[in-house]
Motif scaffolding. Structure first.
Motif: not given
Length: 111
Positions: A1-28
């Motif tokens: 896997m190219l380094g650039e593709n790894f960065v894209y993949f990991f960033t998208v994973q972080g985005f989804f983890v952030g959305i899940i964490f944000g939904i579980l911990n935030s009220f606004d």
């Protein structure tokens, strides 16, 4: 896997983890946005660190090992060790012989 593709993949994973964490911990919406943004940025920066370490270790392994030079040096070290072992063996034999002569002299004079 190219380094650039790894960065894209990991960033998208972080985005989804952030959305899940944000939904579980935030009220606004603002807290959801902040959690998602911070976690995505963390995953993005972390992926760059991993890629930098990977390429650094990958580049470090590409040099050639001078095998002939090291074999000659090791052969010289082995020869030197063998010489020293012979010298030590000779010194031990000489010392043992001197001890025997000394014991014979002391036993002969004591009688």
């Amino acid at each position: 896997m190219l380094g650039e593709n790894f960065v894209y993949f990991f960033t998208v994973q972080g985005f989804f983890v952030g959305i899940i964490f944000g939904i579980l911990n935030s009220f606004d919406a603002n807290a959801l946005f902040v959690y998602t943004l911070l976690i995505t940025i963390f995953f993005y920066l972390f992926s760059h660190i991993i890629i930098a370490l990977y390429y650094r270790t990958l580049a470090a392994k590409t040099y050639t090992f001078p095998r002939d030079i090291h074999e000659k040096e090791l052969d010289n070290v082995v020869k030197e060790i063998n010489k020293r072992e012979k010298l030590i063996d000779y010194a031990i034999k000489t010392t043992d012989h001197a001890i025997k002569i000394n014991q014979n002299d002391t036993q002969g004079h004591g009688r």
